[in-house]
Design a protein around this motif. Structure first.
Motif, PDB file in Angstrom:
ATOM      1  N   ILE A  31      26.486  71.425  67.293  1.00 27.31           N
ATOM      2  CA  ILE A  31      25.268  71.906  67.960  1.00 27.31           C
ATOM      3  C   ILE A  31      24.322  72.541  66.950  1.00 27.31           C
ATOM      4  N   ARG A  32      24.876  73.351  66.050  1.00 23.68           N
ATOM      5  CA  ARG A  32      24.028  74.003  65.052  1.00 23.68           C
ATOM      6  C   ARG A  32      23.421  72.983  64.097  1.00 23.68           C
ATOM      7  N   ILE A  33      24.187  71.964  63.747  1.00 24.83           N
ATOM      8  CA  ILE A  33      23.636  70.912  62.876  1.00 24.83           C
ATOM      9  C   ILE A  33      22.511  70.176  63.591  1.00 24.83           C
ATOM     10  N   GLY A  34      22.738  69.848  64.862  1.00 23.93           N
ATOM     11  CA  GLY A  34      21.695  69.164  65.625  1.00 23.93           C
ATOM     12  C   GLY A  34      20.440  70.001  65.759  1.00 23.93           C
ATOM     13  N   GLN A  35      20.604  71.300  66.063  1.00 26.97           N
ATOM     14  CA  GLN A  35      19.437  72.169  66.157  1.00 26.97           C
ATOM     15  C   GLN A  35      18.719  72.274  64.817  1.00 26.97           C
ATOM     16  N   GLY A  36      19.504  72.316  63.728  1.00 31.44           N
ATOM     17  CA  GLY A  36      18.872  72.376  62.414  1.00 31.44           C
ATOM     18  C   GLY A  36      18.055  71.133  62.107  1.00 31.44           C
ATOM     19  N   VAL A  37      18.570  69.963  62.495  1.00 30.33           N
ATOM     20  CA  VAL A  37      17.833  68.721  62.255  1.00 30.33           C
ATOM     21  C   VAL A  37      16.554  68.689  63.085  1.00 30.33           C
ATOM     22  N   VAL A  38      16.662  69.108  64.347  1.00 27.23           N
ATOM     23  CA  VAL A  38      15.473  69.139  65.208  1.00 27.23           C
ATOM     24  C   VAL A  38      14.431  70.114  64.658  1.00 27.23           C
ATOM     25  N   ASN A  39      14.880  71.307  64.252  1.00 27.13           N
ATOM     26  CA  ASN A  39      13.949  72.287  63.686  1.00 27.13           C
ATOM     27  C   ASN A  39      13.319  71.774  62.393  1.00 27.13           C
ATOM     28  N   LEU A  40      14.104  71.049  61.602  1.00 24.92           N
ATOM     29  CA  LEU A  40      13.552  70.477  60.373  1.00 24.92           C
ATOM     30  C   LEU A  40      12.463  69.466  60.691  1.00 24.92           C
ATOM     31  N   GLY A  41      12.690  68.656  61.719  1.00 27.37           N
ATOM     32  CA  GLY A  41      11.665  67.703  62.127  1.00 27.37           C
ATOM     33  C   GLY A  41      10.407  68.393  62.614  1.00 27.37           C
ATOM     34  N   HIS A  42      10.570  69.459  63.405  1.00 28.99           N
ATOM     35  CA  HIS A  42       9.404  70.207  63.877  1.00 28.99           C
ATOM     36  C   HIS A  42       8.647  70.837  62.713  1.00 28.99           C
ATOM     37  N   ASP A  43       9.390  71.395  61.736  1.00 29.91           N
ATOM     38  CA  ASP A  43       8.734  72.002  60.575  1.00 29.91           C
ATOM     39  C   ASP A  43       7.987  70.955  59.753  1.00 29.91           C
ATOM     40  N   ALA A  44       8.593  69.771  59.602  1.00 31.05           N
ATOM     41  CA  ALA A  44       7.925  68.708  58.847  1.00 31.05           C
ATOM     42  C   ALA A  44       6.642  68.275  59.540  1.00 31.05           C
ATOM     43  N   PHE A  45       6.714  68.121  60.859  1.00 33.40           N
ATOM     44  CA  PHE A  45       5.513  67.751  61.606  1.00 33.40           C
ATOM     45  C   PHE A  45       4.452  68.844  61.517  1.00 33.40           C
ATOM     46  N   GLY A  46       4.879  70.120  61.661  1.00 25.85           N
ATOM     47  CA  GLY A  46       3.918  71.214  61.550  1.00 25.85           C
ATOM     48  C   GLY A  46       3.291  71.299  60.166  1.00 25.85           C
ATOM     49  N   THR A  47       4.075  70.992  59.131  1.00 30.90           N
ATOM     50  CA  THR A  47       3.532  70.996  57.775  1.00 30.90           C
ATOM     51  C   THR A  47       2.472  69.914  57.599  1.00 30.90           C
TER      52      THR A  47
END
Length: 371
Positions: A112-128
């Motif tokens: 679950i933590r790995i999945g949340q980390g991947v999702v958050n990474l995608g959101h951060d990349a999009f926000g960047t």
């Protein structure tokens, strides 16, 4: 005018009646619910009369439910229709119990933590990407029409990020140059090649340490400052107010900080270069007895200006990374202090990581170019 919550409990032929009067609201409850619960303990009311209650809110309804033990199903409730609806709503809500959390295994938590980390990474990349695109549009708009640039803010920020940072940058670079000189002198003396400590100092300071020290110090100094300033404005809704007034926050707040660092980091890199060379010069002079003239002549003959320009070429990229990361983290602050603290910390950590990554990429590029 508020009327305190009051009640009377009467024993009649039709049963025990609890008559409530006054305002049963959060501000007027006082100790009435506790007194009612104590009086009804062991002998619940058969009739609950709320017809004389002036006002009732959810706090008063919940206090009444707890005081009567939730006996609304068994008791007769006399009240206005709207009062009854509110009581029924509170009774249903009070009966809802949260299911106990399902125990999870360690591997499930890890996934679950790995999945949340991947999702958050995608959101951060999009926000960047969104942040970079918006900043690029504002930059092009200001280059086309320089009168839109807020020069006063740019000069003020350049002074804070540039002139005020000269002492700490020069001091740190001086000691770094001295440490490199001491290490080089001690190691090369074993091979009788201590004279090459001058080249070691020159290449290390001109090519790497001048820009790295400057960028890391500004990452901790300016990136955190930008994130804290913009984050505070975001928390106090000043940025929202600017948007309502038709002012683009990127043009008024982000671009001046971007331009200030873009101008000041090359100047601070030059200062760090002089300070680092001076620290190395003092070490070689005192430890190896190599005079300043000899030191400078070997720098000019054997090191040259190429390494200085290689180090200076990294400065604009470092400036864009530091300013962009600091401003983006500030614009992402939420409405609480905890969010501000997390974003300021993230600004420093991300900026330092970006500096190391950028320096590694430049090292690979110049290695391929044989420079």
């Amino acid at each position: 005018m508020e009327h305190p919550a009051e009640f009377q409990v009467e024993n009649t032929a039709e049963g025990r009646i609890a008559r409530l009067t006054g305002d049963w609201t959060a501000d007027s409850l006082g100790g009435a619910p506790g007194d009612l619960a104590a009086q009804l303990d062991g002998a619940p009311a058969t009739v609950i009369d709320l017809t004389d209650v002036r006002r009732l809110d959810t706090a008063g309804a919940y206090a009444l439910v707890r005081a009567t033990g939730g006996e609304f199903d068994a008791a007769e409730v006399r009240s206005r229709p709207e009062t009854r609806r509110l009581l029924d709503l509170v009774v249903r809500a009070a009966k809802i119990k949260r299911p106990p959390p399902r125990p999870r295994q360690g591997i499930e938590d890890l996934l679950i933590r790995i999945g949340q980390g991947v999702v958050n990474l995608g959101h951060d990349a999009f926000g960047t990407l969104v942040f970079g695109g918006h900043l690029l549009v504002v930059t092009m708009r200001n280059l086309i029409n320089p009168t839109r640039i807020r020069w006063a803010a740019c000069f003020s920020l350049a002074e804070r990020a540039g002139l005020d940072a000269i002492p700490i940058v020069a001091t740190t670079a001086f000691f770094i140059g001295a440490v490199v000189g001491l290490l080089g002198a001690n190691m090369l003396r074993q091979f009788g090649a201590q004279v090459f400590a001058v080249e070691l100092i020159g290449i290390a300071v001109l090519r790497e340490f001048n820009i790295i020290i400057t960028a890391v110090l500004l990452a901790g100094r300016s990136a955190s400052s930008f994130a804290a300033e913009l984050g505070s404005m975001k928390m106090t809704q000043e940025i929202d107010a600017m948007r309502i007034l038709g002012v683009d926050p990127f043009e008024a707040l982000v671009f001046p900080r971007f331009l200030a660092l873009l101008v000041t980091i090359p100047l601070l890199t030059f200062v760090a270069t002089l300070a680092g060379l001076f620290g190395g010069l003092l070490v070689t002079w005192t430890v190896l007895d190599l005079g300043p003239t000899f030191f400078l002549q070997r720098i000019v003959d054997n090191v040259g200006a190429t390494h200085f320009w290689i180090g200076l070429s990294k400065a604009p990229v470092m400036a864009m990374a530091i300013a962009g990361i600091g401003c983006r983290q500030g614009m992402e602050v939420g409405g609480d202090i905890e969010s501000l603290g997390r974003r300021v910390t993230a600004a420093v950590v991300h900026a330092i990581f970006a500096i190391i990554a950028i320096d590694a990429v430049f090292a690979l590029i110049y290695m391929e170019l044989d420079l």
